[in-house]
Design an enzyme around this catalytic site. Structure first.
Site, PDB file in Angstrom:
ATOM      1  N   GLY A  13      61.350  60.111  16.122  1.00  0.00           N
ATOM      2  CA  GLY A  13      60.199  60.551  16.910  1.00  0.00           C
ATOM      3  C   GLY A  13      60.631  60.954  18.303  1.00  0.00           C
ATOM      4  N   THR A  35      61.356  60.824  22.461  1.00  0.00           N
ATOM      5  CA  THR A  35      62.183  59.952  23.294  1.00  0.00           C
ATOM      6  C   THR A  35      61.352  58.841  23.954  1.00  0.00           C
ATOM      7  OG1 THR A  35      63.742  61.728  23.633  1.00  0.00           O
ATOM      8  CG2 THR A  35      63.811  59.960  25.253  1.00  0.00           C
ATOM      9  N   CYS A  56      63.163  69.243  15.165  1.00  0.00           N
ATOM     10  CA  CYS A  56      63.818  68.513  16.265  1.00  0.00           C
ATOM     11  C   CYS A  56      65.101  69.189  16.723  1.00  0.00           C
ATOM     12  CB  CYS A  56      64.107  67.082  15.847  1.00  0.00           C
ATOM     13  SG  CYS A  56      65.125  66.990  14.375  1.00  0.00           S
ATOM     14  N   GLU A 111      66.304  58.188  16.167  1.00  0.00           N
ATOM     15  CA  GLU A 111      66.531  59.632  15.967  1.00  0.00           C
ATOM     16  C   GLU A 111      65.496  60.346  16.823  1.00  0.00           C
ATOM     17  OE1 GLU A 111      68.978  60.903  14.193  1.00  0.00           O
ATOM     18  OE2 GLU A 111      69.685  59.066  13.254  1.00  0.00           O
TER      19      GLU A 111
HETATM   20  P1  NAD Z   1      56.154  60.337  17.924  1.00  0.00           P
HETATM   21  O1  NAD Z   1      57.211  59.635  18.689  1.00  0.00           O
HETATM   22  O2  NAD Z   1      54.860  60.642  18.586  1.00  0.00           O
HETATM   23  O3  NAD Z   1      55.745  59.519  16.576  1.00  0.00           O
HETATM   24  C1  NAD Z   1      56.681  59.012  15.646  1.00  0.00           C
HETATM   25  C2  NAD Z   1      56.160  57.724  15.034  1.00  0.00           C
HETATM   26  O4  NAD Z   1      55.936  56.767  16.072  1.00  0.00           O
HETATM   27  C3  NAD Z   1      54.841  57.852  14.287  1.00  0.00           C
HETATM   28  O5  NAD Z   1      54.948  57.133  13.070  1.00  0.00           O
HETATM   29  C4  NAD Z   1      53.812  57.248  15.229  1.00  0.00           C
HETATM   30  O6  NAD Z   1      52.769  56.578  14.538  1.00  0.00           O
HETATM   31  C5  NAD Z   1      54.627  56.238  16.004  1.00  0.00           C
HETATM   32  N1  NAD Z   1      54.131  56.049  17.377  1.00  0.00           N
HETATM   33  C6  NAD Z   1      53.608  57.000  18.194  1.00  0.00           C
HETATM   34  N2  NAD Z   1      53.264  56.459  19.387  1.00  0.00           N
HETATM   35  C7  NAD Z   1      53.593  55.157  19.322  1.00  0.00           C
HETATM   36  C8  NAD Z   1      53.482  54.052  20.234  1.00  0.00           C
HETATM   37  N3  NAD Z   1      52.973  54.205  21.461  1.00  0.00           N
HETATM   38  N4  NAD Z   1      53.915  52.839  19.833  1.00  0.00           N
HETATM   39  C9  NAD Z   1      54.441  52.669  18.598  1.00  0.00           C
HETATM   40  N5  NAD Z   1      54.561  53.665  17.699  1.00  0.00           N
HETATM   41  C10 NAD Z   1      54.156  54.891  18.036  1.00  0.00           C
HETATM   42  O7  NAD Z   1      56.885  61.633  17.386  1.00  0.00           O
HETATM   43  P2  NAD Z   1      56.261  62.852  16.636  1.00  0.00           P
HETATM   44  O8  NAD Z   1      55.280  63.546  17.546  1.00  0.00           O
HETATM   45  O9  NAD Z   1      55.814  62.461  15.282  1.00  0.00           O
HETATM   46  O10 NAD Z   1      57.552  63.799  16.475  1.00  0.00           O
HETATM   47  C11 NAD Z   1      57.972  64.667  17.473  1.00  0.00           C
HETATM   48  C12 NAD Z   1      59.212  64.157  18.172  1.00  0.00           C
HETATM   49  O11 NAD Z   1      60.129  63.630  17.252  1.00  0.00           O
HETATM   50  C13 NAD Z   1      59.939  65.279  18.898  1.00  0.00           C
HETATM   51  O12 NAD Z   1      60.405  64.814  20.126  1.00  0.00           O
HETATM   52  C14 NAD Z   1      61.112  65.573  17.982  1.00  0.00           C
HETATM   53  O13 NAD Z   1      62.233  66.146  18.615  1.00  0.00           O
HETATM   54  C15 NAD Z   1      61.405  64.212  17.435  1.00  0.00           C
HETATM   55  N6  NAD Z   1      62.073  64.313  16.143  1.00  0.00           N
HETATM   56  C16 NAD Z   1      63.364  63.918  16.062  1.00  0.00           C
HETATM   57  C17 NAD Z   1      64.023  64.047  14.854  1.00  0.00           C
HETATM   58  C18 NAD Z   1      65.460  63.631  14.690  1.00  0.00           C
HETATM   59  O14 NAD Z   1      65.905  63.568  13.560  1.00  0.00           O
HETATM   60  N7  NAD Z   1      66.188  63.331  15.752  1.00  0.00           N
HETATM   61  C19 NAD Z   1      63.349  64.569  13.755  1.00  0.00           C
HETATM   62  C20 NAD Z   1      62.028  64.942  13.894  1.00  0.00           C
HETATM   63  C21 NAD Z   1      61.386  64.815  15.099  1.00  0.00           C
END
Ligand code: NAD
Length: 455
Positions: free
Chosen positions: A192, A194, A248, A214
Site C-alpha cells: 500500500g 508509504t 505502483c 511493499e
Molecule cells: P493504502 O495504503 O491506502 O491501502 C492498503 C491497505 O491498507 C488496504 O487494505 C487498506 O484497508 C489498509 N489501510 C488503509 N488505511 C489504513 C489505516 N489508516 N490503518 C490501517 N490500515 C489501513 O494503499 P492503496 O490506496 O490501496 O494503494 C495505493 C498505494 O499502494 C500506492 O502508493 C502504490 O504505490 C502502493 N502500491 C505498492 C505496491 C508494491 O508492490 N510496492 C503495489 C501496489 C500499490
C-alpha cells in the site's frame, strides 16, 4: 434464516495458531497440495475474477489475463523449486567444535497477515500468498475494501478452497485493518501507500512482529540522448498507461535529454493513439480511475504545467485520458506526491549527472527506468543511484521475472518477494548445530589449560 454472527478476528487467529502448532503446514506434501489447490481454484474461477476486475477498474480481458497469468506462473515456479528451497542448508563448522554439523533451516513464522491494495487487487494478495504457503505459514488475508468486487471474489474463492484454520479472508475497511493490526501476528506483509506503511510498522512494533512493506513513491524514467526512440516511446506508454497509470511501478515522471525531447513526445503521442485510439474513452483497453476520491485528486493535478497530450476527464465515467504534461516545477503538487494515475509529467535535462542529482535528492524510488544504448551511461546510473529495482530499456517488466526479487528500499519499502524471495521472506533462518557424543574437546572447560593461566 438467522443471520450468521460476525467472525471474531481473535477466534480465527487462535484457530490458525492451533492449526500451525499441529505441524501440518510444515509438511512438504501439504504445501505442494495447497499450491496446486490454489492454482486450480484460480483457473476455475477466472470468469468471476475477470468480471470483478472489470467492475472495479474497467480492466479489459487482456489486462485481467495479465493480472492472473503472473500468479499461475509464480505457482508453477514455486512447485518446481520448493523441494530445493526447503532443504536445510549445510554450512561449515569450525574444527574446535568437531565432531559436529551445522545447518540452516528455513522455518515458517506461523500465522501471517497479508494486507492488500486495490490497484491489482487479485495479484497483490495472491502472489504473496504463494510465498506464505510455500514457506509453511497459516494466513489471514485482507483485500482492499476499495476494490470491493475483487475483495468479494477473493473471499469466495479462498473460502471454498481452504479451511479457515489455514487460510482465511477477512473483508473490510480501515477499521477492520486497524483491528487486525492490534492482534499479535507472527508476520505481516503489507502492500500500500508509504503513509499507511508507517502505521502498519508502528502497530507491528508493539508486538515486535516482523514486517514486509511493499510501498509506493515516485519512480523516475530517464531517457538518454542515445536511445531507440520508437521502442522507448512504446514501452513508456505501455508501462505508464496500463491500468490507467494505477500501477505502483509505473514511471511517475520522465526526465528526458533536451535534444530528443520533442521527438520522443511526438512518438509518445503516436503510441497513445495506436494503443487506445483517438478517443481513449471509447477504447476497450483503457481502465478507469478506482473511485471519485482518486478521480478528484488526479483531476487537481491537471492544473499544473502545460498539457501536451490528453487532459480530458469525465467524472460520471471516472475517466481521465492518457495525459502528458510539460513545464511543471518540483514545487508543484504533481511533482511532490506519487501520481498513481494516467498523467505523465515530462522534465528535461542536459547532462546525466544533473538527472542523477535530481533522483538522489528525493526518496529512494521503488523502480528506476533508464533508456539508453550507451553502456557507460547504464553503468553510471546503476552505480550512482538507489532504488528497489531497475529496468533498463523497458518499464514494469522486471516484475515478471520470478527469479528477480521484488520490493522497495527506504521509503518505497522493505523486504522482497516473488519466486524464491517470496519463500525466503515468509521464513526465518533457524540455525542448528548438532554435536556428536563421539568425543569431547576439552578447551572450554575449567580449569583453564596451563598456557592460558600463564597469560
Ligand atoms: P493504502 O495504503 O491506502 O491501502 C492498503 C491497505 O491498507 C488496504 O487494505 C487498506 O484497508 C489498509 N489501510 C488503509 N488505511 C489504513 C489505516 N489508516 N490503518 C490501517 N490500515 C489501513 O494503499 P492503496 O490506496 O490501496 O494503494 C495505493 C498505494 O499502494 C500506492 O502508493 C502504490 O504505490 C502502493 N502500491 C505498492 C505496491 C508494491 O508492490 N510496492 C503495489 C501496489 C500499490
Amino acid at each position: 434464516m438467522l443471520a450468521q454472527p460476525p467472525v471474531r478476528i481473535s477466534n480465527i487467529l487462535e484457530q490458525q495458531k492451533q492449526f500451525f502448532r499441529t505441524g501440518k503446514t510444515k509438511n512438504i506434501d501439504f504445501r505442494i497440495a495447497q499450491l496446486q489447490k490454489l492454482k486450480q481454484a484460480i483457473t476455475e474461477n477466472q470468469p468471476a475474477i475477470f468480471k470483478a476486475l472489470k467492475a472495479d477498474l474497467n480492466k479489459s480481458g487482456f489486462d485481467a489475463y495479465f493480472e492472473t497469468v503472473g500468479i499461475l506462473k509464480e505457482i508453477d515456479y514455486a512447485l518446481k523449486h520448493i523441494k530445493n528451497w526447503i532443504k536445510p542448508q549445510k554450512v561449515a563448522t569450525p574444527y574446535h567444535q568437531f565432531p559436529a554439523s551445522s545447518h540452516i533451516y528455513a522455518e515458517p513464522f506461523g500465522v501471517t497477515l497479508i494486507l492488500g491494495p486495490w490497484n491489482y487487487p487479485f495479484n497483490l494478495v495472491m502472489t504473496p500468498l504463494i510465498g506464505a504457503i510455500a514457506a509453511g505459514n497459516c494466513v489471514v488475508l485482507k483485500p482492499s475494501e476499495i476494490s470491493a468486487q475483487s475483495s468479494g471474489v477473493i473471499a469466495e474463492i479462498i473460502g471454498k478452497t481452504f479451511e479457515p484454520s489455514f487460510i482465511h479472508v477477512i473483508e473490510g475497511g480501515v477499521e477492520v485493518s486497524k483491528e487486525l493490526l492490534s492482534e499479535k501476528f507472527d508476520h505481516i506483509f503489507f502492500t500500500g501507500g508509504t503513509e499507511v506503511g508507517k502505521i502498519v510498522m508502528s502497530a507491528a512494533a508493539k508486538h515486535l512482529t516482523p514486517v514486509i512493506l511493499e510501498l509506493g513513491g515516485k519512480s523516475p524514467c530517464i531517457v538518454d540522448e542515445n536511445t531507440h526512440l520508437e521502442y522507448t516511446a512504446k514501452r513508456i506508454v505501455w508501462g505508464k498507461f496500463i491500468n490507467a497509470g494505477q500501477t505502483c511501478t509505473a514511471p511517475d515522471y520522465l526526465l528526458v535529454h533536451k535534444n530528443i525531447k520533442e521527438k520522443l513526445l511526438n512518438r509518445i503521442d503516436k503510441y497513445i493513439s495506436e494503443f487506445y485510439g483517438n478517443i481513449p474513452s471509447k477504447s476497450p483497453n483503457y481502465s478507469r480511475i478506482i473511485n471519485q476520491k482518486h478521480f478528484f485528486r488526479l483531476a487537481n493535478l491537471l492544473k499544473y504545467g502545460k498539457i501536451v497530450v490528453g487532459g480530458e476527464t469525465n467524472l460520471k465515467d471516472l475517466y481521465i485520458a492518457p495525459t502528458v504534461i510539460e513545464q511543471v516545477s518540483w514545487e508543484d503538487n504533481i511533482m511532490q506526491e506519487e501520481i498513481f494515475g494516467p498523467i505523465l509529467p515530462v522534465l528535461e535535462y542536459t547532462d546525466l549527472d544533473e538527472a542523477i542529482a535530481i533522483i538522489n535528492e528525493r526518496p529512494k524510488p521503488l523502480a528506476l527506468y533508464f533508456f539508453s544504448n550507451n553502456k557507460q551511461h547504464q553503468t553510471q546510473i546503476l552505480q550512482a543511484t538507489t532504488s528497489g529495482g531497475v529496468c533498463i530499456n523497458d518499464t514494469v517488466m522486471h516484475l515478471t521475472i520470478p527469479s528477480l526479487p521484488f520490493g522497495g528500499v527506504g521509503e518505497s519499502g522493505m523486504g522482497r518477494y516473488h519466486g524464491k524471495a517470496g519463500f525466503e521472506n515468509f521464513s526465518y533462518q533457524r540455525s542448528v548445530l548438532n554435536k556428536s557424543f563421539l568425543f569431547d574437546q576439552k578447551w572450554r572447560y575449567y580449569p583453564a589449560p596451563r598456557g592460558q593461566k600463564k597469560r
